[in-house]
Write an enzyme that holds these catalytic residues in place. Structure first.
Site, short mmCIF file in Angstrom:
data_model
loop_
_atom_site.label_atom_id
_atom_site.label_comp_id
_atom_site.label_asym_id
_atom_site.label_seq_id
_atom_site.Cartn_x
_atom_site.Cartn_y
_atom_site.Cartn_z
N PHE A 167 3.37 4.41 5.06
CA PHE A 167 4.18 3.44 5.66
C PHE A 167 5.61 3.47 5.54
O PHE A 167 6.01 3.51 4.28
CB PHE A 167 3.51 2.06 5.71
N ASP A 168 6.54 3.17 6.47
CA ASP A 168 7.67 2.83 6.08
C ASP A 168 7.53 1.19 5.59
O ASP A 168 6.78 0.64 6.09
CB ASP A 168 8.79 2.82 7.14
#
Length: 638
Positions: free
Chosen positions: A315-316
């Protein structure tokens, strides 16, 4: 020309022919068993066979023209053989069941494509373009150009992607995001083609037109996805190319060795791999249709296959795990009247243009505080420190620790400890002193999405092994967010190319990686991962680069998409097992002597119906499980 028109007519009325065939079969059996009329029985069943075999024979002929030996050819030959041996009941039942199976398959495919039909029907065909003199002209939507000013009235669909320059309104963007609730828009906000203006009147500048709009790309994407074959489908297509001629050869060999024409015809009929050929594409189309109706765009069956195998989600942080907007996340109060202190702070922040001030004002509004009318008799901005104000006769300081030190406002050891604890989370801090005493410490940070923690656990429950964060933010903030939501591994302060390097390292270690980002600055990582997932309202980069687009930008959609991919692949595997199992059963039964043409064809066509009905379950597949939202770490000032 006559033959071509006849073919079109027959194919367009195939359902009617199926109904007529079924009616004649019923009449034939009533003639024999109700009235003892054997001649009527044979005639009606022969006519039923001829009527039903015509569209099948046409499909077989069309396939032969492109040098493909299809299942339809096997059925056509089998019907001719049944006529030769006088088994009209066999040929009638075989053709009816085959047409009925094709009808159910088409019905299933049409049902899953209703979402696309709905989208295309909602696409506006005209736009009200505003001329330089202020007059409006009804213009074909294909003639609207980028930069044109377009007027949208209540009840109308937005004809182009654009940015509002005048007016406000409430938009229903269900066709874009899958979310039915209306969204308020004002000047400066972006709107999408296909969205409906529920209330208000707005003027917008066209930024994308025609097929380049988000709406147009979504339609194209889903249509292409439903035509993209999975690995299972591709294998089955190759298998059928060799299997069908093999069945013909086996039937010929059976006749040469046994001289039993009926047995050879039975081999042809029972050897048709109908359920095997139908099972995989119906499952994939049903799964993709399920996602499309929920604002989840999956680019084809191959993506479904790869997505189902993902064991690592990367995930960002900003805009993905967090909302991308600063908010008050922690409040420490050291006064008997914290609501008054917050009201004074909000009133003071109205005199500041600092980005953190907006977060304070939003928080004060959420607390229903009336601060706008408080009189401000003096205010002074001290560069690099904050604000010094007199509000309703209160001496108020709003800023950093240097501001308080300059005004000789000290912090007690417990207050200093609280300050350090908030700073350790990576949050920005606002200190508020009233009449020379510290009253509030406000922690402000990019707020974590409230549902993230529960939904990440839902991903684990569905088979995810590793949850990783790759972010360009500082290590302290990243660690704090990871701790809040339950991320396993954190790598912070990364450039886009460094994110790509980490993804490649995970892939070399044998992981199947899905990267989840906002589809804008994370394009390289999205493209590198096995599955790229864009959480965003349909940006161009998101749609073009990623494998999966979540139009609602919600983690509930992410969990549903992951579960749907696994369920679709499982459903395809179930259909293949059913189809292969039935073929083996029929061959064994034929050899053992307890399966004949009528009973075998019944089982054969029943297996086709079973795989179709099994695939149709995906259309209604699941709502996301109810997951309790994790509360934000804010302190109520009551």
């Amino acid at each position: 020309m006559f033959l071509m028109n006849l073919q079109r007519y027959i194919q367009s009325h195939q359902t009617d022919l199926t109904v007529i065939s079924a009616s004649l079969i019923v009449i034939g059996f009533l003639s024999r068993y109700g009235f003892g009329n054997l001649a009527g029985y044979n005639v009606t069943l022969a006519v039923a066979s001829i009527i039903a075999v015509v569209p099948i024979a046409i499909h077989a002929y069309q396939a032969l023209r492109v040098r493909v030996i299809s299942i339809d050819l096997l059925v056509t030959i089998a019907v001719i053989g049944a006529f030769i041996i006088g088994e009209y009941n066999e040929s009638a039942i075989v053709t009816f069941l085959f047409l009925f199976g094709a009808y159910l398959e088409q019905r299933t495919l049409n049902k899953t494509r209703e979402s696309i039909k709905t989208l295309t029907e909602m696409a506006p065909t005209t736009a009200l373009v505003i001329a330089e003199d202020g007059t409006t002209t009804t213009t074909d939507v294909d003639d609207v150009e980028i930069g044109d000013h377009v007027l949208v009235k209540t009840g109308a669909n937005v004809p182009v992607d654009g940015q509002i320059i005048d007016g406000t309104g409430y938009f229903n963007e269900a066709v874009i995001t899958g979310e039915s609730k209306v969204v308020s828009k004002r000047p400066g906000d972006s709107v999408f083609a296909g969205a409906m203006l529920s209330n208000g009147t707005v003027t917008l500048t066209a930024t994308q037109v025609g097929e380049d709009t988000t709406f147009g790309k979504i339609i194209e994407l889903v249509e292409d996805a439903q035509d993209t074959k999975s690995k299972a489908e591709s294998f089955i297509d190759r298998f059928a190319q060799y299997y069908t001629p093999a069945v013909l050869i086996i039937a010929v060999l059976v006749y040469l060795f046994t001289h039993n024409f009926e047995t050879a015809i039975t081999v042809l009929v029972l050897g048709c791999p109908g359920a095997l050929v139908i099972g995989a594409p119906v499952s994939n189309v049903a799964g993709i249709g399920n996602g499309a109706k929920r604002g989840i765009l999956v680019k084809g069956g191959a993506v479904m296959d790869d997505f189902a195998k993902v064991d690592t989600f990367v995930f960002d942080k900003t805009g993905t795990l967090t909302t991308g907007q600063t908010a008050v996340t922690q409040v420490k109060a050291y006064t008997a009247n914290p609501k008054l202190a917050l009201a004074l702070t909000a009133r003071g922040e109205q005199h500041s243009d600092h980005p953190l001030g907006h977060a304070v004002l939003t928080y004060a509004k959420a607390q229903s505080l009336a601060y706008q009318s408080l009189p401000v008799t003096s205010d002074r901005t001290i560069k690099g420190q904050g604000l010094e104000l007199t509000i309703d006769d209160y001496q108020v300081l709003i800023g950093n620790e240097r501001l308080l030190t300059t005004h000789e406002v000290g912090l007690t050891p417990p207050q200093q400890s609280d300050l350090q604890a908030i700073q350790a989370t990576g949050s920005s801090v606002i200190l508020v002193a009233v009449n020379g005493q510290l009253s509030l410490i406000l922690g402000i940070a990019d707020a974590v999405r409230p549902e993230v923690k529960g939904q990440l656990q839902a991903l684990r429950d569905r088979g995810t092994r590793h949850l990783v964060m790759l972010t360009g933010d500082n290590q302290v903030t990243a660690n704090n967010v990871a701790q809040q939501v339950g991320i396993d591994t954190v790598h912070a302060e990364l450039l886009p190319e460094q994110k790509v390097d980490y993804i490649k390292q995970m892939q070399k270690a044998g992981h199947r990686v899905a990267f989840v980002g906002d589809g804008i600055n994370d394009s390289p990582a999205i493209a590198t991962a096995n599955i790229g997932i864009a959480m965003g309202s349909g940006t161009d980069v998101a749609i073009e680069t990623s494998d999966v687009v979540l139009m609602q930008s919600s983690f509930q959609s992410l969990v549903h998409a992951y579960a749907l991919a696994k369920k679709t692949v499982l459903n395809t595997q179930e259909n293949i097992v059913i189809a292969v199992g039935v073929v083996l059963f029929l061959l064994i039964g034929l050899i053992a002597g307890f399966i004949y043409m009528a009973s075998g064809m019944f089982v054969h066509e029943a297996s086709i119906l079973v795989v179709i009905f099994n695939a149709m379950r995906l259309i209604r597949f699941g709502s996301t499980p109810n997951v309790k939202k994790a509360p934000q770490k804010t302190t109520d000032l009551t």
